[in-house]
Design a protein around this motif. Structure first.
Motif, mmCIF file in Angstrom:
data_model
loop_
_atom_site.group_PDB
_atom_site.id
_atom_site.type_symbol
_atom_site.label_atom_id
_atom_site.label_comp_id
_atom_site.label_asym_id
_atom_site.label_seq_id
_atom_site.Cartn_x
_atom_site.Cartn_y
_atom_site.Cartn_z
ATOM 1 N N HIS A 241 -2.331 15.872 63.642
ATOM 2 C CA HIS A 241 -0.922 15.474 63.651
ATOM 3 C C HIS A 241 -0.478 15.277 62.199
ATOM 4 N N ILE A 242 0.806 14.998 62.043
ATOM 5 C CA ILE A 242 1.333 14.778 60.704
ATOM 6 C C ILE A 242 0.755 13.483 60.127
ATOM 7 N N LEU A 243 0.593 13.433 58.804
ATOM 8 C CA LEU A 243 0.086 12.228 58.150
ATOM 9 C C LEU A 243 1.260 11.333 57.749
ATOM 10 N N GLY A 244 1.006 10.033 57.673
ATOM 11 C CA GLY A 244 1.982 9.148 57.050
ATOM 12 C C GLY A 244 1.842 9.245 55.536
ATOM 13 N N PHE A 245 2.874 8.839 54.798
ATOM 14 C CA PHE A 245 2.825 8.951 53.335
ATOM 15 C C PHE A 245 1.707 8.083 52.743
ATOM 16 N N GLU A 246 1.582 6.870 53.248
ATOM 17 C CA GLU A 246 0.512 5.993 52.737
ATOM 18 C C GLU A 246 -0.858 6.534 53.115
ATOM 19 N N GLU A 247 -0.966 7.058 54.328
ATOM 20 C CA GLU A 247 -2.229 7.625 54.804
ATOM 21 C C GLU A 247 -2.657 8.789 53.905
ATOM 22 N N ALA A 248 -1.694 9.654 53.561
ATOM 23 C CA ALA A 248 -2.002 10.837 52.741
ATOM 24 C C ALA A 248 -2.512 10.428 51.360
ATOM 25 N N GLU A 249 -1.987 9.326 50.834
ATOM 26 C CA GLU A 249 -2.422 8.894 49.505
ATOM 27 C C GLU A 249 -3.864 8.399 49.516
ATOM 28 N N ASP A 250 -4.370 8.062 50.713
ATOM 29 C CA ASP A 250 -5.748 7.576 50.831
ATOM 30 C C ASP A 250 -6.744 8.675 51.198
ATOM 31 N N ILE A 251 -6.245 9.844 51.598
ATOM 32 C CA ILE A 251 -7.130 10.929 52.046
ATOM 33 C C ILE A 251 -7.167 12.010 50.965
ATOM 34 N N PRO A 252 -8.348 12.406 50.497
ATOM 35 C CA PRO A 252 -8.413 13.490 49.490
ATOM 36 C C PRO A 252 -7.898 14.804 50.088
ATOM 37 N N ALA A 253 -7.015 15.462 49.371
ATOM 38 C CA ALA A 253 -6.491 16.746 49.840
ATOM 39 C C ALA A 253 -7.564 17.822 49.695
ATOM 40 N N THR A 254 -7.554 18.802 50.594
ATOM 41 C CA THR A 254 -8.466 19.943 50.471
ATOM 42 C C THR A 254 -8.111 20.766 49.242
ATOM 43 N N GLN A 255 -6.826 20.838 48.935
ATOM 44 C CA GLN A 255 -6.392 21.489 47.696
ATOM 45 C C GLN A 255 -5.120 20.812 47.201
ATOM 46 N N SER A 256 -5.085 20.561 45.915
ATOM 47 C CA SER A 256 -3.904 19.978 45.287
ATOM 48 C C SER A 256 -3.415 20.945 44.212
ATOM 49 N N ILE A 257 -2.131 21.251 44.230
ATOM 50 C CA ILE A 257 -1.562 22.235 43.309
ATOM 51 C C ILE A 257 -0.495 21.564 42.456
ATOM 52 N N THR A 258 -0.497 21.833 41.164
ATOM 53 C CA THR A 258 0.573 21.362 40.286
ATOM 54 C C THR A 258 1.347 22.572 39.794
ATOM 55 N N LEU A 259 2.614 22.628 40.141
ATOM 56 C CA LEU A 259 3.466 23.757 39.781
ATOM 57 C C LEU A 259 4.278 23.422 38.530
#
Length: 328
Positions: A241-259
């Motif tokens: 399901h969709i993540l909450g904003f606070e939840e996402a900040e606690d979970i390492p992303a599989t990939q993080s991109i800086t544009l």
């Protein structure tokens, strides 16, 4: 649902279609051919999705019944797929290679749609509004998104719904300010701050190779409160399901991109190759737009495109991934 595929019964019928339809996608097959039967459902699925009257026509030719046609076009192996553009052979694919078939057909369909969408000032060259070719061997699989399951958090309701993001039509943001102002707002902007969270479930298990994000903020003039393009994008596959904003900040992303500014081409599109090994069996993606590239308070997204390869259907029984091995 009624099939849109045309069964060819004569050379005259076939040659008539080559004149009346801009693109004709032809499946040369035989009743006794195992790989022909295996790839037939994929051909039919593409026909249902992409057929357009007088623009893109899908046809099947039984080589044993239509020997004159098979001989005229030098068909020696089954299946052979020939794609005709304005009556001339544009592509020829021998063997049951669904990945290549999908990639080639969808590229041509995008070109045909681009050249036919007169309301958007498309160029007469027939190219779609996005630049560049798809990665070799991969196709546009945005149509695999389960539209009913799409979710978007922190979006301003004055702008388009989440569904506009996966629309293949040319964004009004590419038509200039006046044209864009006269149309419905076919883009998404964040609401209370610059963050956006999107949940994207798929109809089948995918291999996701590349993501394209299009963002077309207007130039700052009198109104300096223009939205920003995304800067940091975090991607999480296979969340239920969709993540909450606070939840996402606690979970390492599989990939993080800086544009950065150099990543956006003239159509306002950034092409993001994924760590392919991490996105091999994907049933959903969560996109977390962490911040925007600038000092503003809002982020704007116009389109998202998913590029990769389809695997097994999740509901309609197994759709095996097949190669061009002989036999069944």
């Amino acid at each position: 649902m009624m099939s849109k595929t045309v069964i060819i019964n004569s050379l005259g019928q076939f040659e008539g279609l080559l004149k009346s339809s801009r693109i004709v996608v032809t499946d040369f097959h035989a009743v006794w051919c195992g790989p022909c039967k295996t790839i037939a459902p994929i051909f039919e699925q593409l026909s249902q999705q992409l057929s357009r009257p007088n623009l893109i026509t899908f046809v099947k030719v039984d080589v044993d019944q239509q020997k004159e046609i098979a001989s005229k076009y030098g068909i020696t192996a089954m299946p052979t797929f020939m794609i005709f553009k304005q009556g001339k052979v544009e592509e020829k694919i021998q063997g049951a290679d669904p990945r290549k078939l999908q990639a080639v057909i969808k590229k041509l369909a995008a070109e045909a749609d681009g050249s036919s969408s007169s309301g958007f000032g498309a160029s007469g060259s027939g190219s779609s509004w996005r630049k560049g070719d798809l990665p070799r061997g991969y196709g546009d699989i945005t149509d695999q998104i389960e539209v009913k399951g799409l979710e978007l958090l922190n979006a301003d309701s004055e702008f388009g719904s989440v569904r506009v993001l996966i629309d293949g039509a040319k964004p009004t943001g590419l038509s200039g300010g006046k044209a864009a102002a006269s149309k419905e707002k076919d883009w998404v902007e964040s609401d209370t701050d610059e963050q956006l969270m999107m949940f994207m479930p798929f109809q089948s298990t995918l291999k996701v190779h590349t993501i394209q994000i299009t963002s077309l903020p207007p130039k700052a003039e009198e109104d300096d409160e223009v939205p920003m393009r995304p800067k940091t994008v975090q991607i999480y596959p296979n969340r239920a399901h969709i993540l909450g904003f606070e939840e996402a900040e606690d979970i390492p992303a599989t990939q993080s991109i800086t544009l950065s500014e150099k990543d956006w081409d003239e159509t306002g599109t950034a092409t993001i190759p994924l760590r392919f090994v991490k996105f091999q069996n994907v049933t959903s993606l969560v996109f977390f737009i962490v911040d925007g590239d600038g000092e503003g308070e809002r982020v704007r997204i116009d389109r998202i495109r998913i590029i990769g390869e389809t695997g097994e259907k999740r509901e309609m029984g197994k759709l095996e991934k097949i190669g061009d091995e002989p036999g069944e």
